[in-house]
Design a protein around this motif. Structure first.
Motif, mmCIF file in Angstrom:
data_model
loop_
_atom_site.group_PDB
_atom_site.id
_atom_site.type_symbol
_atom_site.label_atom_id
_atom_site.label_comp_id
_atom_site.label_asym_id
_atom_site.label_seq_id
_atom_site.Cartn_x
_atom_site.Cartn_y
_atom_site.Cartn_z
ATOM 1 N N PRO A 172 38.122 22.201 40.272
ATOM 2 C CA PRO A 172 38.960 23.354 39.944
ATOM 3 C C PRO A 172 39.517 23.311 38.527
ATOM 4 N N LEU A 173 39.519 22.121 37.912
ATOM 5 C CA LEU A 173 40.059 21.995 36.565
ATOM 6 C C LEU A 173 39.059 22.425 35.499
ATOM 7 N N ILE A 174 37.820 22.707 35.905
ATOM 8 C CA ILE A 174 36.818 23.180 34.951
ATOM 9 C C ILE A 174 37.214 24.538 34.394
ATOM 10 N N ARG A 175 37.619 25.423 35.285
ATOM 11 C CA ARG A 175 38.082 26.749 34.896
ATOM 12 C C ARG A 175 38.888 27.309 36.045
ATOM 13 N N GLU A 176 39.727 28.278 35.770
ATOM 14 C CA GLU A 176 40.640 28.764 36.799
ATOM 15 C C GLU A 176 39.928 29.358 38.010
ATOM 16 N N ASP A 177 38.666 29.789 37.863
ATOM 17 C CA ASP A 177 37.960 30.415 38.981
ATOM 18 C C ASP A 177 37.013 29.470 39.710
ATOM 19 N N GLY A 224 41.199 23.801 46.346
ATOM 20 C CA GLY A 224 40.476 24.791 45.551
ATOM 21 C C GLY A 224 41.210 26.115 45.465
ATOM 22 N N ALA A 225 41.640 26.635 46.621
ATOM 23 C CA ALA A 225 42.328 27.929 46.641
ATOM 24 C C ALA A 225 43.724 27.810 46.027
ATOM 25 N N GLY A 226 44.407 26.719 46.347
ATOM 26 C CA GLY A 226 45.760 26.542 45.835
ATOM 27 C C GLY A 226 45.800 26.444 44.324
ATOM 28 N N TRP A 227 44.857 25.671 43.745
ATOM 29 C CA TRP A 227 44.852 25.539 42.291
ATOM 30 C C TRP A 227 44.484 26.870 41.631
ATOM 31 N N ALA A 228 43.529 27.600 42.199
ATOM 32 C CA ALA A 228 43.158 28.894 41.627
ATOM 33 C C ALA A 228 44.364 29.838 41.605
ATOM 34 N N ILE A 229 45.142 29.825 42.676
ATOM 35 C CA ILE A 229 46.306 30.704 42.759
ATOM 36 C C ILE A 229 47.395 30.252 41.783
ATOM 37 N N VAL A 230 47.661 28.956 41.743
ATOM 38 C CA VAL A 230 48.714 28.437 40.874
ATOM 39 C C VAL A 230 48.350 28.609 39.404
ATOM 40 N N TYR A 260 39.969 48.777 40.804
ATOM 41 C CA TYR A 260 40.798 48.690 42.009
ATOM 42 C C TYR A 260 42.282 48.904 41.714
ATOM 43 N N LEU A 261 42.642 49.052 40.440
ATOM 44 C CA LEU A 261 44.051 49.019 40.056
ATOM 45 C C LEU A 261 44.694 50.395 39.933
ATOM 46 N N GLY A 262 43.987 51.443 40.300
ATOM 47 C CA GLY A 262 44.600 52.761 40.334
ATOM 48 C C GLY A 262 44.571 53.483 39.008
ATOM 49 N N ALA A 263 45.495 54.431 38.851
ATOM 50 C CA ALA A 263 45.458 55.344 37.712
ATOM 51 C C ALA A 263 45.947 54.709 36.418
ATOM 52 N N ASP A 264 46.673 53.599 36.510
ATOM 53 C CA ASP A 264 47.231 52.992 35.296
ATOM 54 C C ASP A 264 46.918 51.498 35.262
ATOM 55 N N PRO A 265 45.620 51.153 35.119
ATOM 56 C CA PRO A 265 45.250 49.736 35.165
ATOM 57 C C PRO A 265 45.756 48.933 33.970
ATOM 58 N N GLU A 266 46.132 49.636 32.868
ATOM 59 C CA GLU A 266 46.552 48.920 31.669
ATOM 60 C C GLU A 266 47.808 48.079 31.893
ATOM 61 N N LYS A 267 48.566 48.382 32.953
ATOM 62 C CA LYS A 267 49.757 47.586 33.235
ATOM 63 C C LYS A 267 49.380 46.171 33.664
ATOM 64 N N GLY A 268 48.146 45.999 34.141
ATOM 65 C CA GLY A 268 47.688 44.675 34.512
ATOM 66 C C GLY A 268 48.065 44.300 35.932
ATOM 67 N N SER A 269 47.599 43.127 36.333
ATOM 68 C CA SER A 269 47.881 42.642 37.678
ATOM 69 C C SER A 269 47.551 41.163 37.744
ATOM 70 N N SER A 270 48.249 40.449 38.588
ATOM 71 C CA SER A 270 47.931 39.053 38.831
ATOM 72 C C SER A 270 46.701 38.968 39.725
ATOM 73 N N SER A 271 46.151 37.747 39.864
ATOM 74 C CA SER A 271 44.984 37.585 40.737
ATOM 75 C C SER A 271 45.345 37.905 42.180
ATOM 76 N N LEU A 272 46.555 37.523 42.618
ATOM 77 C CA LEU A 272 46.978 37.860 43.986
ATOM 78 C C LEU A 272 47.130 39.368 44.141
ATOM 79 N N GLY A 273 47.629 40.024 43.094
ATOM 80 C CA GLY A 273 47.751 41.476 43.148
ATOM 81 C C GLY A 273 46.402 42.158 43.255
ATOM 82 N N VAL A 274 45.416 41.646 42.517
ATOM 83 C CA VAL A 274 44.071 42.218 42.583
ATOM 84 C C VAL A 274 43.485 42.046 43.978
ATOM 85 N N ILE A 275 43.655 40.851 44.561
ATOM 86 C CA ILE A 275 43.135 40.613 45.911
ATOM 87 C C ILE A 275 43.747 41.605 46.889
#
Length: 530
Positions: free
Chosen positions: A175-180, A210-216, A241-256
């Motif tokens: 998991p330390l190779i990359r966040e995903d 694996g899942a915990g490190w990706a989330i953290v 998936y982020l609706g009409a205003d995706p520029e505000k961004g989202s966390s990975s948990l928010g995207v899920i």
């Protein structure tokens, strides 16, 4: 062993050729600068990477010398390899990438040899090394994901041979190779849970880590450095998936959460476009004689990564068979094939199967060669037929030599702005930015500064600009910008269309006029209108 040696020699030779003839790209420069800064006590910093940050791309700020790339990709294991830059110089990244991918193939052979007959193990490794999905990205710019296949095969070897130390080393590092890449560890944990239920405790530990490190890493650690993951990468890859205003961004948990709340869109994205999705799966499975498509182990091991790729979008097409994302999938396809053969009553391919497998390998290699992955074979294959774009090997070699001679006039630690194909040659310094997008930057003391030097390869842009619109647009802008900068930047050297300018440098009237004349030539026809 012979296949591994042949693969290493060919791919490393092509990588070194690409570097010499200026076909390495921007990412190559970023990783060189990250390693160089890390060796000099500024871990993970890169002004080149800063230029891709949301602060620069969206907010219009200047690149920052002290920008830490961990906000874009959380890649702690890169520190393990930084010393190689001091040993091999510019060749360090090609040597590392080819070396890791080759070593992964050797570990796969070691793993397969203990599970299936030697003949099957050999054919499996031939398939691994002959895949377009492996060769293509290996010939591309360096990527942190090149560490992943070795980690996956090493972990699987530890699991199957019950080698505790190997299990924990590979599992901790993956998991330390990359966040995903923690997603791949989750897949291995799920596979272990299904295939070896008595080891459920270990399986759950792998899944949790694996899942915990990706989330953290994506929701806690990366935001400590920048907003790039939420406001740029999540938007670019999952903005649909982020609706009409995706520029505000989202966390990975928010995207899920947004993905799961839109099941109809989720199903559509999984198969859309259907032809490209199917070709992607066929391209991965071709060298393995399509066995992965019918192996349940493939879908357990590669399924989570495939799910992420199918749901994503982006400027870098996640379903391209020749870019770095395939390394998330290749190990699962190779292992799925191995376990399928292991469970057969006849685990060794017969004459007819071997003939079909050989044909599949040849076809895979033909597809690889004819696709000219990452322009690695441009010395024999034209980059464009209509209009014709081709440079002989001798011309490419001389152009690379001319570049190094001209760029030698730039002091090693001087700040510089260079166009994309010159960036890898100038990246090992504190302040480097990409021309024409910036000639100014913020230093470590938060002071705005102008670069001291500009380096531009006009010949490269003129050569490719007649066929590729991206290069044509870059040429158009660079001509306009350079003409306006000739009062403050003076030409110090020109060779084979490569020009070097110094801020407030010595005036050389002949060189200055030669550049002005070249910049005022008629622009080639826009390729879109051909």
């Amino acid at each position: 062993m012979l296949a591994a040696i042949l693969f290493a020699l060919v791919t490393l030779g092509l990588q070194l050729w690409k570097s010499w003839v200026l076909l390495a790209g921007y990412d190559q420069g970023i990783f060189q600068q990250v390693a160089w800064n890390s060796l000099h006590g500024h871990w993970f910093e890169s002004s080149l990477s800063s230029q891709l940050s949301t602060n620069v791309v969206h907010a219009g700020q200047l690149p920052f010398v002290g920008y830490e790339r961990l906000g874009q990709h959380f890649t702690p294991t890169l520190l393990l390899w930084a010393p190689l830059l001091a040993v091999f110089g510019a060749a360090a990244l090609p040597v590392l990438q080819v070396g890791l991918i080759t070593a992964a193939g050797l570990v796969l052979h070691r793993l397969a040899s203990s599970r299936v007959p030697a003949r099957t193990a050999n054919w499996l490794v031939y398939a691994y090394f002959a895949g377009n999905a492996l060769i293509g990205p290996t010939l591309g710019n360096f990527s942190d994901l090149c560490q992943l296949p070795l980690a996956v095969f090493g972990l699987m070897l530890g699991l199957l041979e019950r080698r505790r130390r190997l299990i924990w080393v590979a599992a901790v590092l993956m998991p330390l190779i990359r966040e995903d890449t923690g997603v791949v560890l989750v897949a291995i944990g799920l596979w272990l849970l299904v295939r070896s239920r008595q080891r459920w405790c270990l399986a759950l530990a792998l899944i949790a880590w694996g899942a915990g490190w990706a989330i953290v890493s994506t929701n806690v650690l990366m935001p400590l450095f920048s907003d790039d993951n939420s406001k740029r990468f999540m938007v670019e890859n999952f903005g649909q998936y982020l609706g009409a205003d995706p520029e505000k961004g989202s966390s990975s948990l928010g995207v899920i959460g947004r993905v799961l709340s839109q099941p109809a869109l989720l199903v559509q994205q999984l198969v859309d476009p259907p032809d490209k999705t199917l070709l992607y799966l066929l391209g991965h499975s071709l060298p393995f004689l399509f066995v992965p498509l019918i192996s349940p182990d493939t879908w357990l091991l590669a399924g989570p990564s495939l799910l992420g790729l199918f749901l994503a979008q982006g400027a870098n097409d996640p379903l391209s068979i020749t870019i770095r994302y395939t390394w998330l999938v290749v190990p699962g396809f190779a292992l799925g094939t191995l376990f399928w053969w292991e469970r057969r009553k006849q685990p060794s391919p017969g004459p007819r199967v071997r003939l079909a497998w050989a044909i599949a390998l040849v076809i895979s290699l033909l597809f690889t060669v004819t696709s000219n992955p990452n322009r690695s074979l441009s010395f024999v294959i034209p980059d464009s037929i209509q209009p014709w774009v081709y440079s002989s090997p001798l011309a490419q070699w001389r152009h690379g030599q001319a570049a190094r001679e001209v760029l030698s006039s730039i002091p090693e630690n001087a700040s510089v702005s260079a166009n994309t194909n010159l960036v890898p040659l100038l990246a090992r310094r504190e302040a480097a930015v990409r021309y024409p997008y910036s000639t100014r930057y913020i230093d470590r003391n938060q002071v705005e500064r102008s670069v001291e030097w500009i380096a531009v390869d006009l010949d490269w842009l003129e050569r490719y600009g007649i066929a590729f619109r991206g290069d044509w647009k870059a040429l158009r802008r660079i001509r306009q910008d350079l003409l306006g900068q000739l009062d403050s930047f003076k030409v110090q050297a020109i060779s084979d269309g490569i020009v070097v300018l110094q801020r407030n440098g010595a005036v050389q009237p002949k060189l200055q006029q030669a550049l002005r004349d070249r910049l005022q030539k008629p622009l080639p026809t826009d390729p879109r209108n051909l």
